[in-house]
Scaffold this motif. Sequence first.
Motif, PDB file in Angstrom:
ATOM      1  N   SER A 170       0.821  -1.206   0.000  1.00 29.21           N
ATOM      2  CA  SER A 170       0.000   0.000   0.000  1.00 29.21           C
ATOM      3  C   SER A 170       0.861   1.264   0.000  1.00 29.21           C
ATOM      4  CB  SER A 170      -0.930  -0.012   1.213  1.00 29.21           C
ATOM      5  OG  SER A 170      -1.768   1.108   1.200  1.00 29.21           O
ATOM      6  N   ALA A 171       1.917   1.265   0.803  1.00 32.84           N
ATOM      7  CA  ALA A 171       2.821   2.416   0.866  1.00 32.84           C
ATOM      8  C   ALA A 171       3.519   2.631  -0.478  1.00 32.84           C
ATOM      9  CB  ALA A 171       3.846   2.216   1.977  1.00 32.84           C
ATOM     10  N   HIS A 172       3.888   1.543  -1.153  1.00 38.76           N
ATOM     11  CA  HIS A 172       4.550   1.640  -2.456  1.00 38.76           C
ATOM     12  C   HIS A 172       3.628   2.310  -3.479  1.00 38.76           C
ATOM     13  CE1 HIS A 172       7.305   0.567  -5.679  1.00 38.76           C
ATOM     14  NE2 HIS A 172       6.263   0.085  -6.349  1.00 38.76           N
ATOM     15  N   CYS A 173       2.372   1.901  -3.493  1.00 32.98           N
ATOM     16  CA  CYS A 173       1.416   2.497  -4.426  1.00 32.98           C
ATOM     17  C   CYS A 173       1.127   3.954  -4.066  1.00 32.98           C
ATOM     18  CB  CYS A 173       0.120   1.696  -4.458  1.00 32.98           C
ATOM     19  SG  CYS A 173       0.287   0.054  -5.194  1.00 32.98           S
ATOM     20  N   ALA A 174       0.997   4.226  -2.778  1.00 35.75           N
ATOM     21  CA  ALA A 174       0.716   5.601  -2.333  1.00 35.75           C
ATOM     22  C   ALA A 174       1.845   6.550  -2.742  1.00 35.75           C
ATOM     23  CB  ALA A 174       0.513   5.622  -0.822  1.00 35.75           C
ATOM     24  N   LYS A 175       3.101   6.085  -2.686  1.00 32.89           N
ATOM     25  CA  LYS A 175       4.236   6.921  -3.110  1.00 32.89           C
ATOM     26  C   LYS A 175       4.128   7.313  -4.579  1.00 32.89           C
ATOM     27  CE  LYS A 175       7.545   4.362  -1.002  1.00 32.89           C
ATOM     28  NZ  LYS A 175       8.894   3.826  -0.828  1.00 32.89           N
ATOM     29  N   GLN A 176       3.464   6.470  -5.369  1.00 30.15           N
ATOM     30  CA  GLN A 176       3.284   6.746  -6.795  1.00 30.15           C
ATOM     31  C   GLN A 176       2.002   7.526  -7.065  1.00 30.15           C
ATOM     32  OE1 GLN A 176       3.551   3.198  -9.260  1.00 30.15           O
ATOM     33  NE2 GLN A 176       4.941   2.241  -7.804  1.00 30.15           N
ATOM     34  N   GLY A 177       1.216   7.774  -6.010  1.00 26.74           N
ATOM     35  CA  GLY A 177      -0.061   8.454  -6.174  1.00 26.74           C
ATOM     36  C   GLY A 177      -1.108   7.554  -6.800  1.00 26.74           C
ATOM     37  N   LYS A 178      -0.954   6.235  -6.594  1.00 31.69           N
ATOM     38  CA  LYS A 178      -1.870   5.264  -7.185  1.00 31.69           C
ATOM     39  C   LYS A 178      -2.549   4.446  -6.096  1.00 31.69           C
ATOM     40  CE  LYS A 178       0.676   4.876 -11.513  1.00 31.69           C
ATOM     41  NZ  LYS A 178       1.271   3.939 -12.485  1.00 31.69           N
ATOM     42  N   SER A 179      -3.525   3.635  -6.502  1.00 31.36           N
ATOM     43  CA  SER A 179      -4.260   2.795  -5.566  1.00 31.36           C
ATOM     44  C   SER A 179      -3.800   1.349  -5.668  1.00 31.36           C
ATOM     45  CB  SER A 179      -5.764   2.852  -5.872  1.00 31.36           C
ATOM     46  OG  SER A 179      -6.240   4.160  -5.678  1.00 31.36           O
ATOM     47  N   LEU A 180      -3.833   0.670  -4.533  1.00 29.43           N
ATOM     48  CA  LEU A 180      -3.451  -0.733  -4.448  1.00 29.43           C
ATOM     49  C   LEU A 180      -4.570  -1.620  -4.972  1.00 29.43           C
ATOM     50  CD1 LEU A 180      -1.581  -3.023  -3.217  1.00 29.43           C
ATOM     51  CD2 LEU A 180      -2.970  -2.794  -1.169  1.00 29.43           C
ATOM     52  N   GLN A 181      -4.241  -2.548  -5.855  1.00 31.58           N
ATOM     53  CA  GLN A 181      -5.178  -3.582  -6.320  1.00 31.58           C
ATOM     54  C   GLN A 181      -4.491  -4.925  -6.098  1.00 31.58           C
ATOM     55  OE1 GLN A 181      -8.444  -3.456  -7.657  1.00 31.58           O
ATOM     56  NE2 GLN A 181      -8.256  -5.630  -7.291  1.00 31.58           N
ATOM     57  N   VAL A 182      -4.991  -5.709  -5.144  1.00 31.77           N
ATOM     58  CA  VAL A 182      -4.399  -7.005  -4.830  1.00 31.77           C
ATOM     59  C   VAL A 182      -4.757  -7.994  -5.930  1.00 31.77           C
ATOM     60  CG1 VAL A 182      -4.336  -8.905  -3.173  1.00 31.77           C
ATOM     61  CG2 VAL A 182      -4.466  -6.548  -2.365  1.00 31.77           C
ATOM     62  N   VAL A 183      -3.755  -8.712  -6.410  1.00 30.87           N
ATOM     63  CA  VAL A 183      -3.956  -9.732  -7.435  1.00 30.87           C
ATOM     64  C   VAL A 183      -4.121 -11.096  -6.773  1.00 30.87           C
ATOM     65  CG1 VAL A 183      -2.913 -10.903  -9.424  1.00 30.87           C
ATOM     66  CG2 VAL A 183      -2.644  -8.425  -9.142  1.00 30.87           C
ATOM     67  N   SER A 184      -3.194 -11.433  -5.859  1.00 36.74           N
ATOM     68  CA  SER A 184      -3.289 -12.717  -5.161  1.00 36.74           C
ATOM     69  C   SER A 184      -2.445 -12.678  -3.895  1.00 36.74           C
ATOM     70  CB  SER A 184      -2.821 -13.871  -6.054  1.00 36.74           C
ATOM     71  OG  SER A 184      -1.432 -13.771  -6.298  1.00 36.74           O
ATOM     72  N   THR A 185      -2.744 -13.603  -3.005  1.00 36.06           N
ATOM     73  CA  THR A 185      -1.955 -13.763  -1.786  1.00 36.06           C
ATOM     74  C   THR A 185      -1.665 -15.245  -1.606  1.00 36.06           C
ATOM     75  OG1 THR A 185      -3.865 -14.044  -0.336  1.00 36.06           O
ATOM     76  CG2 THR A 185      -3.075 -11.791  -0.666  1.00 36.06           C
ATOM     77  N   GLN A 186      -0.578 -15.520  -0.911  1.00 34.02           N
ATOM     78  CA  GLN A 186      -0.212 -16.906  -0.643  1.00 34.02           C
ATOM     79  C   GLN A 186       0.514 -16.960   0.692  1.00 34.02           C
ATOM     80  OE1 GLN A 186       1.901 -18.685  -3.884  1.00 34.02           O
ATOM     81  NE2 GLN A 186       2.424 -20.501  -2.738  1.00 34.02           N
ATOM     82  N   GLU A 187       0.261 -18.029   1.451  1.00 30.46           N
ATOM     83  CA  GLU A 187       0.938 -18.230   2.724  1.00 30.46           C
ATOM     84  C   GLU A 187       1.473 -19.656   2.795  1.00 30.46           C
ATOM     85  OE1 GLU A 187      -0.986 -16.324   6.315  1.00 30.46           O
ATOM     86  OE2 GLU A 187      -2.663 -16.356   4.909  1.00 30.46           O
ATOM     87  N   ALA A 188       2.624 -19.816   3.452  1.00 32.19           N
ATOM     88  CA  ALA A 188       3.174 -21.154   3.674  1.00 32.19           C
ATOM     89  C   ALA A 188       2.251 -21.914   4.615  1.00 32.19           C
ATOM     90  CB  ALA A 188       4.575 -21.057   4.272  1.00 32.19           C
ATOM     91  N   GLN A 189       2.140 -23.203   4.399  1.00 36.72           N
ATOM     92  CA  GLN A 189       1.272 -24.043   5.219  1.00 36.72           C
ATOM     93  C   GLN A 189       2.107 -24.884   6.178  1.00 36.72           C
ATOM     94  OE1 GLN A 189      -2.138 -23.762   5.013  1.00 36.72           O
ATOM     95  NE2 GLN A 189      -1.562 -22.069   3.677  1.00 36.72           N
ATOM     96  N   PRO A 190       1.598 -25.127   7.393  1.00 29.70           N
ATOM     97  CA  PRO A 190       2.312 -25.967   8.346  1.00 29.70           C
ATOM     98  C   PRO A 190       2.442 -27.395   7.829  1.00 29.70           C
ATOM     99  CG  PRO A 190       0.309 -25.021   9.323  1.00 29.70           C
ATOM    100  CD  PRO A 190       0.355 -24.618   7.901  1.00 29.70           C
ATOM    101  N   PRO A 191       3.332 -28.184   8.315  1.00 30.70           N
ATOM    102  CA  PRO A 191       4.171 -27.941   9.493  1.00 30.70           C
ATOM    103  C   PRO A 191       5.336 -27.019   9.149  1.00 30.70           C
ATOM    104  CG  PRO A 191       4.694 -30.088   8.577  1.00 30.70           C
ATOM    105  CD  PRO A 191       3.556 -29.522   7.759  1.00 30.70           C
ATOM    106  N   PHE A 192       5.667 -26.135  10.087  1.00 28.81           N
ATOM    107  CA  PHE A 192       6.745 -25.179   9.909  1.00 28.81           C
ATOM    108  C   PHE A 192       8.048 -25.765  10.441  1.00 28.81           C
ATOM    109  CE2 PHE A 192       3.034 -22.193  10.309  1.00 28.81           C
ATOM    110  CZ  PHE A 192       2.978 -21.908   8.953  1.00 28.81           C
ATOM    111  N   LEU A 193       8.730 -26.527   9.607  1.00 26.74           N
ATOM    112  CA  LEU A 193      10.012 -27.106   9.984  1.00 26.74           C
ATOM    113  C   LEU A 193      10.864 -27.337   8.750  1.00 26.74           C
ATOM    114  CD1 LEU A 193       9.644 -30.498   9.376  1.00 26.74           C
ATOM    115  CD2 LEU A 193       8.111 -30.120  11.271  1.00 26.74           C
ATOM    116  N   LEU A 194      12.128 -27.584   8.963  1.00 29.35           N
ATOM    117  CA  LEU A 194      13.094 -27.843   7.888  1.00 29.35           C
ATOM    118  C   LEU A 194      13.056 -26.772   6.798  1.00 29.35           C
ATOM    119  CD1 LEU A 194      12.628 -31.703   7.554  1.00 29.35           C
ATOM    120  CD2 LEU A 194      14.402 -30.481   8.815  1.00 29.35           C
ATOM    121  N   GLY A 195      13.064 -25.524   7.192  1.00 33.84           N
ATOM    122  CA  GLY A 195      13.094 -24.420   6.237  1.00 33.84           C
ATOM    123  C   GLY A 195      11.735 -23.950   5.755  1.00 33.84           C
TER     124      GLY A 195
END
Length: 117
Positions: free
Chosen positions: A54-79
């Motif tokens: 959001s801050a990156h877009c605001a610096k350009q005077g533009k609006s944020l449009q989210v395309v996609s999000t992704q999160e790592a799934q457990p189990p959280f081990l071995l990297g």
Amino acid sequence: MKKIKLASLMLVAGCASNSGIIPIGKDTYMVSRQAATGFSGSGTLKAEAFQEASAHCAKQGKSLQVVSTQEAQPPFLLGNYPKAEVQFMCLTDGDAELARPKLKPKAEVSVEVKNAY
């Protein structure tokens, strides 16, 4: 002994990473955050990535449009530590692609059903 513990703590703490804003196409970017260990949980990683986007877009005077999000799934081990990634666009007001995000979870498995009739 204290020096060894301090050095070990510094190594673990140094593993957290932030990609910064990475251009991936015209007006399109990616930002990611990763925790230093699997013990911290995902916490605010995604929120921090959204704030940076959001801050990156605001610096350009533009609006944020989210395309996609992704999160790592457990189990959280071995990297496989908690991680959040946000792909987004910075668009000017009135751009045809600027709309309410329609984020949906991606299916891990797709099934093709053939009509038996």
